[in-house]
Scaffold this motif. Sequence first.
Motif, PDB file in Angstrom:
ATOM      1  N   GLU A  68      25.533  38.389  46.245  1.00  0.00           N
ATOM      2  CA  GLU A  68      25.885  37.060  45.736  1.00  0.00           C
ATOM      3  C   GLU A  68      26.873  37.163  44.582  1.00  0.00           C
ATOM      4  O   GLU A  68      27.794  36.343  44.460  1.00  0.00           O
ATOM      5  CB  GLU A  68      24.623  36.319  45.287  1.00  0.00           C
ATOM      6  CG  GLU A  68      23.662  35.999  46.428  1.00  0.00           C
ATOM      7  CD  GLU A  68      24.329  35.194  47.528  1.00  0.00           C
ATOM      8  OE1 GLU A  68      25.078  34.234  47.203  1.00  0.00           O
ATOM      9  OE2 GLU A  68      24.129  35.536  48.712  1.00  0.00           O
ATOM     10  N   ARG A  69      26.685  38.158  43.736  1.00  0.00           N
ATOM     11  CA  ARG A  69      27.622  38.344  42.624  1.00  0.00           C
ATOM     12  C   ARG A  69      29.010  38.687  43.146  1.00  0.00           C
ATOM     13  O   ARG A  69      30.025  38.186  42.647  1.00  0.00           O
ATOM     14  CB  ARG A  69      27.118  39.449  41.692  1.00  0.00           C
ATOM     15  CG  ARG A  69      28.017  39.655  40.464  1.00  0.00           C
ATOM     16  CD  ARG A  69      27.370  40.498  39.392  1.00  0.00           C
ATOM     17  NE  ARG A  69      27.289  41.901  39.742  1.00  0.00           N
ATOM     18  CZ  ARG A  69      27.504  42.907  38.885  1.00  0.00           C
ATOM     19  NH1 ARG A  69      27.842  42.635  37.625  1.00  0.00           N
ATOM     20  NH2 ARG A  69      27.371  44.155  39.260  1.00  0.00           N
ATOM     21  N   LEU A  70      29.078  39.530  44.177  1.00  0.00           N
ATOM     22  CA  LEU A  70      30.354  39.888  44.790  1.00  0.00           C
ATOM     23  C   LEU A  70      31.028  38.668  45.399  1.00  0.00           C
ATOM     24  O   LEU A  70      32.219  38.421  45.156  1.00  0.00           O
ATOM     25  CB  LEU A  70      30.132  40.963  45.861  1.00  0.00           C
ATOM     26  CG  LEU A  70      31.337  41.316  46.744  1.00  0.00           C
ATOM     27  CD1 LEU A  70      32.499  41.834  45.903  1.00  0.00           C
ATOM     28  CD2 LEU A  70      30.932  42.339  47.802  1.00  0.00           C
ATOM     29  N   ALA A  71      30.289  37.899  46.174  1.00  0.00           N
ATOM     30  CA  ALA A  71      30.860  36.711  46.809  1.00  0.00           C
ATOM     31  C   ALA A  71      31.349  35.715  45.761  1.00  0.00           C
ATOM     32  O   ALA A  71      32.423  35.111  45.909  1.00  0.00           O
ATOM     33  CB  ALA A  71      29.825  36.058  47.722  1.00  0.00           C
ATOM     34  N   GLY A  72      30.574  35.553  44.688  1.00  0.00           N
ATOM     35  CA  GLY A  72      30.975  34.629  43.636  1.00  0.00           C
ATOM     36  C   GLY A  72      32.235  35.079  42.926  1.00  0.00           C
ATOM     37  O   GLY A  72      33.127  34.272  42.634  1.00  0.00           O
ATOM     38  N   PHE A  73      32.330  36.380  42.651  1.00  0.00           N
ATOM     39  CA  PHE A  73      33.520  36.902  41.992  1.00  0.00           C
ATOM     40  C   PHE A  73      34.761  36.691  42.851  1.00  0.00           C
ATOM     41  O   PHE A  73      35.813  36.270  42.346  1.00  0.00           O
ATOM     42  CB  PHE A  73      33.329  38.389  41.687  1.00  0.00           C
ATOM     43  CG  PHE A  73      34.575  39.062  41.174  1.00  0.00           C
ATOM     44  CD1 PHE A  73      34.961  38.914  39.853  1.00  0.00           C
ATOM     45  CD2 PHE A  73      35.369  39.830  42.019  1.00  0.00           C
ATOM     46  CE1 PHE A  73      36.115  39.530  39.375  1.00  0.00           C
ATOM     47  CE2 PHE A  73      36.520  40.446  41.560  1.00  0.00           C
ATOM     48  CZ  PHE A  73      36.896  40.295  40.227  1.00  0.00           C
ATOM     49  N   LEU A  74      34.665  36.986  44.126  1.00  0.00           N
ATOM     50  CA  LEU A  74      35.809  36.824  45.022  1.00  0.00           C
ATOM     51  C   LEU A  74      36.280  35.373  45.018  1.00  0.00           C
ATOM     52  O   LEU A  74      37.487  35.086  44.931  1.00  0.00           O
ATOM     53  CB  LEU A  74      35.446  37.259  46.433  1.00  0.00           C
ATOM     54  CG  LEU A  74      35.153  38.766  46.625  1.00  0.00           C
ATOM     55  CD1 LEU A  74      34.606  39.023  48.021  1.00  0.00           C
ATOM     56  CD2 LEU A  74      36.396  39.612  46.380  1.00  0.00           C
ATOM     57  N   TYR A  80      39.917  37.290  48.683  1.00  0.00           N
ATOM     58  CA  TYR A  80      39.125  37.247  49.912  1.00  0.00           C
ATOM     59  C   TYR A  80      39.057  38.651  50.504  1.00  0.00           C
ATOM     60  O   TYR A  80      40.026  39.412  50.476  1.00  0.00           O
ATOM     61  CB  TYR A  80      39.699  36.246  50.917  1.00  0.00           C
ATOM     62  CG  TYR A  80      41.087  36.553  51.429  1.00  0.00           C
ATOM     63  CD1 TYR A  80      41.290  37.196  52.650  1.00  0.00           C
ATOM     64  CD2 TYR A  80      42.227  36.195  50.687  1.00  0.00           C
ATOM     65  CE1 TYR A  80      42.562  37.484  53.126  1.00  0.00           C
ATOM     66  CE2 TYR A  80      43.508  36.473  51.152  1.00  0.00           C
ATOM     67  CZ  TYR A  80      43.667  37.117  52.366  1.00  0.00           C
ATOM     68  OH  TYR A  80      44.932  37.392  52.830  1.00  0.00           O
ATOM     69  N   LEU A  81      37.899  38.984  51.011  1.00  0.00           N
ATOM     70  CA  LEU A  81      37.649  40.307  51.578  1.00  0.00           C
ATOM     71  C   LEU A  81      37.932  40.269  53.080  1.00  0.00           C
ATOM     72  O   LEU A  81      37.317  39.496  53.804  1.00  0.00           O
ATOM     73  CB  LEU A  81      36.195  40.713  51.328  1.00  0.00           C
ATOM     74  CG  LEU A  81      35.728  42.043  51.912  1.00  0.00           C
ATOM     75  CD1 LEU A  81      36.500  43.203  51.316  1.00  0.00           C
ATOM     76  CD2 LEU A  81      34.230  42.218  51.662  1.00  0.00           C
ATOM     77  N   PHE A  82      38.875  41.100  53.529  1.00  0.00           N
ATOM     78  CA  PHE A  82      39.152  41.098  54.964  1.00  0.00           C
ATOM     79  C   PHE A  82      39.077  42.482  55.600  1.00  0.00           C
ATOM     80  O   PHE A  82      39.155  42.603  56.821  1.00  0.00           O
ATOM     81  CB  PHE A  82      40.509  40.453  55.273  1.00  0.00           C
ATOM     82  CG  PHE A  82      41.721  41.262  54.889  1.00  0.00           C
ATOM     83  CD1 PHE A  82      42.320  42.124  55.790  1.00  0.00           C
ATOM     84  CD2 PHE A  82      42.283  41.139  53.614  1.00  0.00           C
ATOM     85  CE1 PHE A  82      43.449  42.853  55.444  1.00  0.00           C
ATOM     86  CE2 PHE A  82      43.407  41.857  53.270  1.00  0.00           C
ATOM     87  CZ  PHE A  82      43.997  42.723  54.184  1.00  0.00           C
TER      88      PHE A  82
END
Length: 406
Positions: A68-74, A80-82
């Motif tokens: 969740e911390r990773l998704a929030g930071f992005l 965006y992570l691809f």
Amino acid sequence: MRLEDGHGHLTYSTLVHPGDDWSQMWHSLTTHVPAVRDAVAAAGPFGVSLRLSGASVDTLRDEPDEVERLAGFLAEQRLYLFTVNAFPHGPFKGRRVMEEVYRPDWSTSTRVGYTKDIADLLARIAPADVRPSIQSAPLAFRADVGSAEVVQRLTDNVLDVVAHLADLERRTGRCVTLALEPEPACYLETTEETVRWFEDHVYSRQGLTALAARAGVPVSEATDLVRRHLGVVFDICHQTVGFEDVPESLDLLVRSGVPILKLQEAAALRAPEVDADVVAELERFTDTIYLSQTTELRDGATRRFLTLADAIDAWREDPGGAREWRTHFHVPVFLDDLGAFGTTRFGIEQALGVHARTPLSSHLEIETYTWDVLPPHLKTGDVDSYVVRELQWVRERLAAASPART
């Protein structure tokens, strides 16, 4: 970043930064990537290629709050992570790596479970409008593949992951892909060998039947399923080290129906003429923690060495005759003249020329991970400034090669 004219997403590999565990990778991600984004795509969004070691994946699997911390930071940082670099499972910085980078290989349950965990993570946090890719090892280090039974085990494990990716898409609607990366001295090394493996072991009746059974689909659907989820990373450095003709190799993959899931812009060392002065300069690149696979072209024949030091030892035993060396040592892509020798940057320019006319892949990535072991005379700034120059160079070359708009 998203490129125009259907040229896909362009980023750089965070393998260049420390990231052997999640705390290191988090620091690298939050420190370096926003700085690069500000320089090349200030308004965002900017795509991320995340290096995830086995230790990092264990943390993210076992600690949902970190995901969740990773998704929030992005989201907050217009990132965006691809794509994920899942090639090196273990440590990659600050210690001897060499052939250990290929282990655990695709004969092991560790490689299978690690890759599935990354696929599940990507299905959760990658944007809905991209097909995220997992970059992975070229099955195994060639010396570790001693029998047909080992090849079958490597293949079976890859197909097991493909079946997982198919099931993941059925359950989540997210299409995650697995991209194997051919590399010198590995079971998948040349483009021809790679295509042969796909044809003989994956696209064959036996391979499709095995995949259909694992995925629970009719054999008639297995061909489309495997091409949807399995392909290759075409690392331009690796293939030019082997003296491949880059446009011809790309064309072979396209004609054979092997998806190019990532087109990786990377340049190798090139010594078009080898003499005592050149060898003396090249010795500055032998003190490295990584393998430096070297191919020699002499009198129309190629000879392969596991390391640059091995090639130098062979030259000292027989120094006569004209020869060219190409060495698997990633150097910044904007450099071409390194003084006593050059680089294989021409291969990148050739590939970008092909891609500009007919897009080959939706994922483009620069992978110069050797910043920490570059000789001092090649460092004229910090790592972020070098990454920015590389991204700008690729974007400019791609634009220059694109057909003029009317």
